[in-house]
Design a protein around this motif. Structure first.
Motif, mmCIF file in Angstrom:
data_model
loop_
_atom_site.group_PDB
_atom_site.id
_atom_site.type_symbol
_atom_site.label_atom_id
_atom_site.label_comp_id
_atom_site.label_asym_id
_atom_site.label_seq_id
_atom_site.Cartn_x
_atom_site.Cartn_y
_atom_site.Cartn_z
ATOM 1 N N SER A 42 17.483 -9.952 19.250
ATOM 2 C CA SER A 42 18.743 -9.725 19.951
ATOM 3 C C SER A 42 18.531 -9.754 21.447
ATOM 4 O O SER A 42 17.439 -9.538 21.949
ATOM 5 C CB SER A 42 19.325 -8.365 19.551
ATOM 6 O OG SER A 42 18.440 -7.334 19.923
ATOM 7 N N ALA A 44 20.233 -8.118 24.999
ATOM 8 C CA ALA A 44 21.165 -7.116 25.498
ATOM 9 C C ALA A 44 21.416 -7.347 26.970
ATOM 10 O O ALA A 44 20.736 -8.137 27.614
ATOM 11 C CB ALA A 44 20.587 -5.713 25.277
ATOM 12 N N THR A 46 22.493 -5.243 30.790
ATOM 13 C CA THR A 46 22.669 -3.980 31.484
ATOM 14 C C THR A 46 24.138 -3.838 31.835
ATOM 15 O O THR A 46 24.952 -4.729 31.606
ATOM 16 C CB THR A 46 21.840 -3.951 32.781
ATOM 17 O OG1 THR A 46 22.325 -4.979 33.639
ATOM 18 C CG2 THR A 46 20.375 -4.169 32.488
ATOM 19 N N CYS A 74 13.323 -3.712 25.020
ATOM 20 C CA CYS A 74 14.533 -2.904 24.936
ATOM 21 C C CYS A 74 14.863 -2.341 26.313
ATOM 22 O O CYS A 74 14.185 -2.628 27.294
ATOM 23 C CB CYS A 74 14.364 -1.783 23.911
ATOM 24 S SG CYS A 74 12.939 -0.703 24.241
ATOM 25 N N ASN A 75 15.892 -1.505 26.371
ATOM 26 C CA ASN A 75 16.411 -0.995 27.630
ATOM 27 C C ASN A 75 16.779 0.473 27.448
ATOM 28 O O ASN A 75 17.635 0.801 26.618
ATOM 29 C CB ASN A 75 17.652 -1.822 28.009
ATOM 30 C CG ASN A 75 18.250 -1.428 29.340
ATOM 31 O OD1 ASN A 75 17.939 -0.380 29.899
ATOM 32 N ND2 ASN A 75 19.135 -2.273 29.843
ATOM 33 N N VAL A 78 20.616 1.508 27.972
ATOM 34 C CA VAL A 78 21.633 1.265 26.940
ATOM 35 C C VAL A 78 21.140 1.608 25.539
ATOM 36 O O VAL A 78 21.918 1.603 24.592
ATOM 37 C CB VAL A 78 22.117 -0.202 26.975
ATOM 38 C CG1 VAL A 78 22.779 -0.506 28.294
ATOM 39 C CG2 VAL A 78 20.967 -1.177 26.719
ATOM 40 N N GLN A 79 19.834 1.895 25.391
ATOM 41 C CA GLN A 79 19.236 2.245 24.097
ATOM 42 C C GLN A 79 19.696 1.249 23.022
ATOM 43 O O GLN A 79 20.480 1.570 22.122
ATOM 44 C CB GLN A 79 19.592 3.679 23.723
ATOM 45 C CG GLN A 79 18.826 4.725 24.508
ATOM 46 C CD GLN A 79 17.311 4.673 24.291
ATOM 47 O OE1 GLN A 79 16.830 4.222 23.259
ATOM 48 N NE2 GLN A 79 16.560 5.119 25.300
ATOM 49 N N ASP A 80 19.168 0.030 23.126
ATOM 50 C CA ASP A 80 19.612 -1.088 22.303
ATOM 51 C C ASP A 80 18.681 -1.387 21.127
ATOM 52 O O ASP A 80 18.647 -2.497 20.624
ATOM 53 C CB ASP A 80 19.763 -2.334 23.164
ATOM 54 C CG ASP A 80 18.525 -2.628 24.014
ATOM 55 O OD1 ASP A 80 17.643 -1.752 24.095
ATOM 56 O OD2 ASP A 80 18.453 -3.708 24.599
ATOM 57 N N CYS A 81 17.920 -0.404 20.676
ATOM 58 C CA CYS A 81 17.038 -0.604 19.514
ATOM 59 C C CYS A 81 17.842 -0.475 18.222
ATOM 60 O O CYS A 81 19.021 -0.139 18.220
ATOM 61 C CB CYS A 81 15.898 0.410 19.527
ATOM 62 S SG CYS A 81 14.767 0.206 20.931
ATOM 63 N N TRP A 82 17.174 -0.733 17.102
ATOM 64 C CA TRP A 82 17.829 -0.628 15.804
ATOM 65 C C TRP A 82 18.166 0.828 15.493
ATOM 66 O O TRP A 82 17.650 1.760 16.119
ATOM 67 C CB TRP A 82 16.927 -1.210 14.722
ATOM 68 C CG TRP A 82 15.580 -0.550 14.622
ATOM 69 C CD1 TRP A 82 15.269 0.588 13.928
ATOM 70 C CD2 TRP A 82 14.360 -0.977 15.245
ATOM 71 N NE1 TRP A 82 13.942 0.901 14.075
ATOM 72 C CE2 TRP A 82 13.349 -0.048 14.874
ATOM 73 C CE3 TRP A 82 14.024 -2.062 16.062
ATOM 74 C CZ2 TRP A 82 12.032 -0.165 15.307
ATOM 75 C CZ3 TRP A 82 12.715 -2.174 16.493
ATOM 76 C CH2 TRP A 82 11.730 -1.235 16.119
ATOM 77 N N CYS A 87 14.425 3.288 22.548
ATOM 78 C CA CYS A 87 13.641 2.538 23.536
ATOM 79 C C CYS A 87 12.772 3.534 24.289
ATOM 80 O O CYS A 87 13.270 4.531 24.819
ATOM 81 C CB CYS A 87 14.568 1.799 24.494
ATOM 82 S SG CYS A 87 13.703 0.685 25.622
ATOM 83 N N CYS A 103 10.601 -0.458 21.224
ATOM 84 C CA CYS A 103 11.365 0.322 20.257
ATOM 85 C C CYS A 103 10.400 1.091 19.352
ATOM 86 O O CYS A 103 9.425 0.516 18.851
ATOM 87 C CB CYS A 103 12.239 -0.590 19.403
ATOM 88 S SG CYS A 103 13.576 -1.402 20.328
#
Length: 288
Positions: A42, A44, A46, A74-75, A78-82, A87, A103
């Motif tokens: 994926s 993402a 900011t 990851c970031n 925004v905490q864009d992990c599964w 992150c 992650c």
């Protein structure tokens, strides 16, 4: 806001932590070692629309606002992990320097901000017992125990933290944590910590573990000074080396103005009307 600019701040005694006063928009993305942690599919963004480059298992990079992060999948903003993961900053080569983001699975019974926590393996492994909104910080290298500290919210340009804390951005943007604000004259931080200038908000100071032993009054500095001192421009004091990148200048109390040296005066650290609540008394010993 201070009427003079300062240089970056190194956290003395805090392994693997270096803060900066401002990102360099002209800096080039850097690379890191292959961490071998896998890949993500994926992409993402900011809050300002900047794309985060997915981890590719080798050299990689990402832009968090104007910060160039060396290697990331990851970031933290925004905490864009599964689902069930967060992150987390970590060291890809096993040293104490957080230089990348990955992650990691959440602890099934996570600790929360302010709670005691533990890390696995070593202090910068990135695997800890904190929840998805915090990381284990102030870690004892022997016991691997620390305290859960919340990640900054918002974006690197406009960070948000709970009342009484301020955002510390460090290690080229890898670390973004909300740390307690403090008074650099009172030095009211917990034992083993010192009150240092914040990297993002020039109107704030935060408590940092191990800070100290970096520079005494009028020593040259390119980052940090001892508690009670500020790394400012050398021309602000005749005792400073004019060729230095910075000089450690003493803070002073405007209500009880005292300064070393016959020519220095205790002048307001903040411009008129800009002093944050509780720091109206803060001055800096400097030439007028």
């Amino acid at each position: 806001m201070s009427t003079e600019s300062s240089t970056g701040t190194t956290a003395p005694g805090t392994a693997g932590l270096t803060t900066t006063t401002a990102p360099d928009p002209a800096s080039e993305p850097t690379t890191s070692l292959d961490t071998g942690t896998g890949s993500t599919t994926s992409t993402a963004t900011t809050g300002d629309g900047t794309f985060i480059i997915p981890f590719d298992g080798g050299t990689c990079g990402a832009a968090f606002g104007e910060y160039q992060v060396r290697c990331t999948e990851c970031n933290t903003w925004v905490q864009d992990c599964w689902e069930g993961a967060k992150c987390s900053p970590y060291s890809g080569d096993g040293d104490a320097d957080w230089e990348a983001l990955k992650c990691v699975d959440l602890d099934p019974a996570p600790d929360h901000p302010g709670d005691p926590c533990t890390v696995e393996g070593h202090g910068a492994s990135g695997v800890d017992s904190c929840d998805g909104h915090s990381m284990c910080f102030h870690v004892d290298p022997d016991t691997l125990g620390g305290t859960c500290v919340p990640f900054c919210q918002g974006s690197p340009e406009t960070p948000e933290c709970p009342a009484g804390t301020t955002c510390m951005i460090a290690n080229e943007g890898v670390i973004a944590l909300c740390l307690p604000t403090c008074d650099p004259l009172a030095q009211t931080c917990p034992e083993g910590q010192a009150c240092v200038a914040a990297s993002v908000d020039p109107d704030a100071f935060f408590c940092l573990p191990g800070a100290g032993g970096q520079g005494q009054a009028f020593d040259s500095c390119d980052a940090a000074c001892d508690p009670g001192l500020w790394c400012g421009e050398p021309e602000l004091a005749g005792e400073c080396d004019p060729e230095a990148l910075g000089c450690c200048l003493p803070f002073c109390d405007l209500n009880l103005p005292q300064c070393p040296g016959p020519m220095l005066q205790c002048l307001p650290f903040f411009a008129l009307g800009d002093a944050p609540a509780g720091l109206e008394h803060l001055g800096l010993c400097r030439l007028p």
